[in-house]
Design a protein around this motif. Structure first.
Motif, PDB file in Angstrom:
ATOM      1  N   ARG A 142       3.042  49.395  11.793  1.00 46.07           N
ATOM      2  CA  ARG A 142       3.831  50.510  12.312  1.00 46.07           C
ATOM      3  C   ARG A 142       4.324  51.382  11.171  1.00 46.07           C
ATOM      4  N   GLN A 143       4.721  52.574  11.515  1.00 39.53           N
ATOM      5  CA  GLN A 143       5.292  53.485  10.539  1.00 39.53           C
ATOM      6  C   GLN A 143       6.810  53.477  10.709  1.00 39.53           C
ATOM      7  N   TYR A 144       7.526  53.435   9.564  1.00 38.50           N
ATOM      8  CA  TYR A 144       8.983  53.509   9.627  1.00 38.50           C
ATOM      9  C   TYR A 144       9.389  54.834  10.253  1.00 38.50           C
ATOM     10  N   GLY A 145      10.360  54.805  11.134  1.00 42.28           N
ATOM     11  CA  GLY A 145      10.897  56.022  11.726  1.00 42.28           C
ATOM     12  C   GLY A 145      12.213  56.382  11.066  1.00 42.28           C
ATOM     13  N   ALA A 146      12.802  57.462  11.496  1.00 41.93           N
ATOM     14  CA  ALA A 146      14.069  57.920  10.928  1.00 41.93           C
ATOM     15  C   ALA A 146      15.183  56.914  11.157  1.00 41.93           C
ATOM     16  N   MET A 147      15.087  56.110  12.192  1.00 42.60           N
ATOM     17  CA  MET A 147      16.140  55.133  12.514  1.00 42.60           C
ATOM     18  C   MET A 147      16.040  53.860  11.674  1.00 42.60           C
ATOM     19  N   HIS A 148      14.917  53.633  11.000  1.00 41.98           N
ATOM     20  CA  HIS A 148      14.749  52.431  10.184  1.00 41.98           C
ATOM     21  C   HIS A 148      15.391  52.643   8.818  1.00 41.98           C
ATOM     22  N   THR A 149      16.524  52.039   8.593  1.00 43.47           N
ATOM     23  CA  THR A 149      17.207  52.205   7.309  1.00 43.47           C
ATOM     24  C   THR A 149      17.066  50.981   6.422  1.00 43.47           C
ATOM     25  N   GLU A 150      16.788  49.826   6.989  1.00 43.82           N
ATOM     26  CA  GLU A 150      16.675  48.594   6.205  1.00 43.82           C
ATOM     27  C   GLU A 150      15.210  48.336   5.880  1.00 43.82           C
ATOM     28  N   ARG A 151      14.804  48.710   4.686  1.00 47.27           N
ATOM     29  CA  ARG A 151      13.416  48.560   4.273  1.00 47.27           C
ATOM     30  C   ARG A 151      13.332  47.636   3.077  1.00 47.27           C
ATOM     31  N   CYS A 152      12.368  46.707   3.099  1.00 42.31           N
ATOM     32  CA  CYS A 152      12.112  45.915   1.897  1.00 42.31           C
ATOM     33  C   CYS A 152      10.925  46.485   1.132  1.00 42.31           C
ATOM     34  N   PHE A 153      10.210  47.455   1.711  1.00 37.38           N
ATOM     35  CA  PHE A 153       9.082  48.108   1.058  1.00 37.38           C
ATOM     36  C   PHE A 153       9.352  49.601   0.930  1.00 37.38           C
ATOM     37  N   ARG A 154       8.850  50.210  -0.129  1.00 33.42           N
ATOM     38  CA  ARG A 154       8.966  51.658  -0.294  1.00 33.42           C
ATOM     39  C   ARG A 154       7.916  52.394   0.512  1.00 33.42           C
ATOM     40  N   ASN A 155       6.831  51.717   0.853  1.00 28.99           N
ATOM     41  CA  ASN A 155       5.756  52.325   1.633  1.00 28.99           C
ATOM     42  C   ASN A 155       6.283  52.736   3.004  1.00 28.99           C
ATOM     43  N   ASP A 156       5.655  53.721   3.644  1.00 29.36           N
ATOM     44  CA  ASP A 156       6.084  54.185   4.962  1.00 29.36           C
ATOM     45  C   ASP A 156       5.595  53.301   6.099  1.00 29.36           C
ATOM     46  N   MET A 157       4.777  52.296   5.789  1.00 30.11           N
ATOM     47  CA  MET A 157       4.223  51.412   6.809  1.00 30.11           C
ATOM     48  C   MET A 157       4.792  50.004   6.663  1.00 30.11           C
ATOM     49  N   TYR A 158       4.849  49.267   7.752  1.00 28.24           N
ATOM     50  CA  TYR A 158       5.277  47.874   7.704  1.00 28.24           C
ATOM     51  C   TYR A 158       4.507  47.078   8.760  1.00 28.24           C
ATOM     52  N   ILE A 159       4.517  45.763   8.622  1.00 32.41           N
ATOM     53  CA  ILE A 159       3.865  44.932   9.634  1.00 32.41           C
ATOM     54  C   ILE A 159       4.946  44.291  10.498  1.00 32.41           C
ATOM     55  N   GLN A 160       4.622  44.159  11.767  1.00 37.27           N
ATOM     56  CA  GLN A 160       5.537  43.537  12.714  1.00 37.27           C
ATOM     57  C   GLN A 160       4.843  42.306  13.294  1.00 37.27           C
ATOM     58  N   LEU A 161       5.477  41.159  13.167  1.00 37.75           N
ATOM     59  CA  LEU A 161       4.947  39.922  13.734  1.00 37.75           C
ATOM     60  C   LEU A 161       5.470  39.774  15.157  1.00 37.75           C
ATOM     61  N   TYR A 162       4.714  39.125  16.002  1.00 41.95           N
ATOM     62  CA  TYR A 162       5.144  38.915  17.384  1.00 41.95           C
ATOM     63  C   TYR A 162       4.612  37.575  17.883  1.00 41.95           C
ATOM     64  N   ASN A 163       4.786  37.267  19.168  1.00 38.88           N
ATOM     65  CA  ASN A 163       4.479  35.932  19.688  1.00 38.88           C
ATOM     66  C   ASN A 163       3.009  35.540  19.575  1.00 38.88           C
ATOM     67  N   MET A 164       2.094  36.487  19.399  1.00 41.21           N
ATOM     68  CA  MET A 164       0.674  36.162  19.256  1.00 41.21           C
ATOM     69  C   MET A 164       0.241  36.075  17.786  1.00 41.21           C
ATOM     70  N   THR A 165       1.167  36.281  16.859  1.00 43.23           N
ATOM     71  CA  THR A 165       0.857  36.216  15.439  1.00 43.23           C
ATOM     72  C   THR A 165       0.484  34.793  15.058  1.00 43.23           C
ATOM     73  N   GLU A 166      -0.576  34.656  14.268  1.00 40.86           N
ATOM     74  CA  GLU A 166      -1.019  33.354  13.770  1.00 40.86           C
ATOM     75  C   GLU A 166      -0.939  33.372  12.246  1.00 40.86           C
ATOM     76  N   ILE A 167      -0.416  32.293  11.672  1.00 38.67           N
ATOM     77  CA  ILE A 167      -0.225  32.210  10.229  1.00 38.67           C
ATOM     78  C   ILE A 167      -0.857  30.918   9.721  1.00 38.67           C
ATOM     79  N   PHE A 168      -1.733  31.061   8.703  1.00 42.23           N
ATOM     80  CA  PHE A 168      -2.413  29.906   8.128  1.00 42.23           C
ATOM     81  C   PHE A 168      -2.289  29.951   6.609  1.00 42.23           C
ATOM     82  N   ALA A 169      -1.975  28.829   5.982  1.00 43.08           N
ATOM     83  CA  ALA A 169      -1.971  28.752   4.522  1.00 43.08           C
ATOM     84  C   ALA A 169      -3.408  28.887   4.035  1.00 43.08           C
ATOM     85  N   THR A 170      -3.634  29.688   2.980  1.00 44.37           N
ATOM     86  CA  THR A 170      -4.997  29.919   2.503  1.00 44.37           C
ATOM     87  C   THR A 170      -5.328  29.141   1.249  1.00 44.37           C
TER      88      THR A 170
END
Length: 73
Positions: free
Chosen positions: A20-48
């Motif tokens: 997603r792209q940060y909107g004007a309402m997003h003030t808490e950012r850990c990245f300087r980039n305008d994009m971020y990833i959003q995890l949700y209930n279908m997200t799968e995470i595996f150690a590589t």
């Protein structure tokens, strides 16, 4: 909810997330980039395991010295 799945310094393969792209309402950012990833209930995470090369500045993290200013925004 996913916090306990991650170990600092490890590398993970993450599937099923939204970019997603940060909107004007997003003030808490850990990245300087305008994009971020959003995890949700279908997200799968595996150690590589070992990864040979990750570009140094690929994630554009906020500099530690700028964290307080970013938090105050």
């Amino acid at each position: 909810m996913l916090e306990n799945l991650f170990i600092e310094g490890e590398t993970y393969h993450v599937r099923n997330f939204i970019v997603r792209q940060y909107g004007a309402m997003h003030t808490e950012r850990c990245f300087r980039n305008d994009m971020y990833i959003q995890l949700y209930n279908m997200t799968e995470i595996f150690a590589t395991g070992v990864v040979e090369h990750i570009p140094h500045h690929v994630f554009q993290f906020t500099e530690l010295s700028a964290i307080i200013n970013a938090a105050l925004e």
